[in-house]
Scaffold this motif. Structure first.
Motif, PDB file in Angstrom:
ATOM      1  N   ASN A 199       0.797  -1.226   0.000  1.00  0.00           N
ATOM      2  CA  ASN A 199       0.000   0.000   0.000  1.00  0.00           C
ATOM      3  C   ASN A 199       0.829   1.275   0.000  1.00  0.00           C
ATOM      4  N   ILE A 200       2.123   1.173  -0.327  1.00  0.00           N
ATOM      5  CA  ILE A 200       3.004   2.338  -0.403  1.00  0.00           C
ATOM      6  C   ILE A 200       3.403   2.544  -1.865  1.00  0.00           C
ATOM      7  N   PRO A 201       3.189   3.737  -2.427  1.00  0.00           N
ATOM      8  CA  PRO A 201       3.589   3.983  -3.819  1.00  0.00           C
ATOM      9  C   PRO A 201       5.097   3.833  -3.998  1.00  0.00           C
ATOM     10  N   VAL A 202       5.482   3.130  -5.038  1.00  0.00           N
ATOM     11  CA  VAL A 202       6.901   2.951  -5.345  1.00  0.00           C
ATOM     12  C   VAL A 202       7.422   4.238  -5.975  1.00  0.00           C
TER      13      VAL A 202
ATOM     14  N   SER B 145      11.348   6.838  -6.246  1.00  0.00           N
ATOM     15  CA  SER B 145      12.787   6.892  -5.999  1.00  0.00           C
ATOM     16  C   SER B 145      13.111   7.406  -4.603  1.00  0.00           C
ATOM     17  N   THR B 146      12.275   8.295  -4.076  1.00  0.00           N
ATOM     18  CA  THR B 146      12.548   8.872  -2.758  1.00  0.00           C
ATOM     19  C   THR B 146      12.495   7.817  -1.662  1.00  0.00           C
ATOM     20  N   ILE B 147      11.482   6.970  -1.692  1.00  0.00           N
ATOM     21  CA  ILE B 147      11.385   5.947  -0.637  1.00  0.00           C
ATOM     22  C   ILE B 147      12.511   4.928  -0.763  1.00  0.00           C
ATOM     23  N   ILE B 148      12.915   4.611  -1.990  1.00  0.00           N
ATOM     24  CA  ILE B 148      14.039   3.689  -2.187  1.00  0.00           C
ATOM     25  C   ILE B 148      15.324   4.312  -1.644  1.00  0.00           C
TER      26      ILE B 148
ATOM     27  N   ASN C  87      15.628  -3.123  -2.505  1.00  0.00           N
ATOM     28  CA  ASN C  87      15.700  -4.017  -3.670  1.00  0.00           C
ATOM     29  C   ASN C  87      14.317  -4.470  -4.100  1.00  0.00           C
ATOM     30  N   ASN C  88      13.439  -4.675  -3.132  1.00  0.00           N
ATOM     31  CA  ASN C  88      12.073  -5.094  -3.445  1.00  0.00           C
ATOM     32  C   ASN C  88      11.344  -4.026  -4.245  1.00  0.00           C
TER      33      ASN C  88
ATOM     34  N   GLY D 151      13.076  -3.740  -7.832  1.00  0.00           N
ATOM     35  CA  GLY D 151      12.876  -4.848  -8.754  1.00  0.00           C
ATOM     36  C   GLY D 151      14.190  -5.428  -9.236  1.00  0.00           C
ATOM     37  N   TRP D 152      15.308  -4.932  -8.706  1.00  0.00           N
ATOM     38  CA  TRP D 152      16.644  -5.459  -9.004  1.00  0.00           C
ATOM     39  C   TRP D 152      17.543  -5.125  -7.814  1.00  0.00           C
ATOM     40  N   ASP D 153      18.642  -5.859  -7.689  1.00  0.00           N
ATOM     41  CA  ASP D 153      19.543  -5.642  -6.557  1.00  0.00           C
ATOM     42  C   ASP D 153      20.402  -4.405  -6.804  1.00  0.00           C
TER      43      ASP D 153
END
Length: 309
Positions: A161-164, A166-169, A182-183, A186-188
């Motif tokens: 329920n969290i929008p994907v 770049s900031t959260i990553i 990584n989740n 979608g890649w390591d």
């Protein structure tokens, strides 16, 4: 895939399906945009076009700020992913302060329409371009009748329920939440660099390490700690463990370094070689030990963890 970095050599298209964005991290949300682009281009039998920037606009627009802004990937990784999805053409804009002054109206009219003549434009829900970021989905929607294109705005992709985005990553990586980052990617996560000469501390402890100088000094370095990694050197894959930190067991106020120990029986001379580090698992935070012997014992435990990943 054709890549254009110069406006003077840009190809003129009679029609196209096009997207525009920074695509930092090429995460799940970005991939959905690219998939939609490819789908519509195939249906229309039109070339698929990606317009993106190098460096990332925020590297230019925020360079006067005290806190440095870091990207999630270098440009080569981004282009590799575009090629994997068989994008036909990439216009890689050399972004600078002059380009940042171009209005959304001018960019749409004098660049997007003039050179690419898109029948369809695909963008993300939070997309912006042009001076003061005025070229958003609403702007493109208002202009579509004038220029006769169809607009498709992709909704956010959510995980838990969290929008994907770049900031959260970026936040996950900065907090040592590697698996979550990584989740969402979608890649390591990975970074590339060159092996430089270190102090030889690891070798004295029977854990020789390669000290890494990143190729791109504006890429985000994950949080301090020990990681299980895959390492690629001259197209050879190795299992390894990586320490990012200041080596508090040996130094007070030490410099932050990136060190990689390869779990291999080979005698390797790595100095001046290019290396890719792929971060698979966060093992533990960096810690000051009472002695080198205590640290060596912990490194043996860390290596055992890596062997089971």
């Amino acid at each position: 895939m054709d890549i254009c970095k110069n406006l003077n050599t840009i190809t003129h298209f009679n029609n196209s399906v096009l997207t525009i964005g920074s695509f930092d991290g090429m995460h799940y949300g970005h991939v959905e945009i690219i998939k939609e682009l490819i789908k519509k281009a195939g249906k229309n039998k039109s070339p698929s076009i990606v317009i993106t920037f190098n460096p990332h606009p925020k590297c230019i627009l925020h360079k006067s700020e005290n806190e440095k802004w870091n990207v999630l990937m270098d440009i080569n990784k981004k282009l590799d992913i575009f090629e994997q999805y068989q994008i036909d053409y990439v216009w890689l804009i050399p972004f600078d302060e002059d380009f940042a002054q171009i209005s959304a109206d001018k960019f749409l009219d004098s660049y997007i329409m003039k050179y690419f003549n898109p029948t369809d434009i695909v963008v993300g829900y939070d997309h912006h371009f042009g001076h003061k970021r005025k070229g958003d989905a609403r702007f493109l929607n208002n202009e579509k009748a004038r220029y006769n294109y169809n607009l498709y705005v992709k909704d956010p992709v959510t995980i838990n329920n969290i929008p994907v985005n770049s900031t959260i990553i970026r936040n996950y990586l900065g907090r040592g939440k590697l698996e979550a980052a990584n989740n969402y990617l979608g890649w390591d996560y990975e970074l590339c660099g060159r092996v430089v000469k270190g102090k030889g501390l690891g070798k004295d402890m029977k854990f020789p390490t390669a000290n890494i100088e990143p190729n791109f000094d504006n890429q985000l370095i994950p949080a301090k700690g020990v990681y299980c990694v895959d390492v690629i050197i001259e197209n050879q894959f190795y299992l390894g463990m990586c320490n990012i930190g200041v080596r508090p067991t040996f130094y007070t106020n030490g410099d932050k370094v990136i060190e990689v120990h390869l779990i291999s029986d080979e005698e390797l001379n790595l100095y001046d070689k290019d290396i890719k580090i792929i971060f698979k698992k966060f093992i533990r935070e960096e810690k000051k030990y009472k002695s080198a012997a205590d640290l060596t014992h912990q490194l043996k435990l860390d290596r055992n963890v890596c062997l089971t990943v």
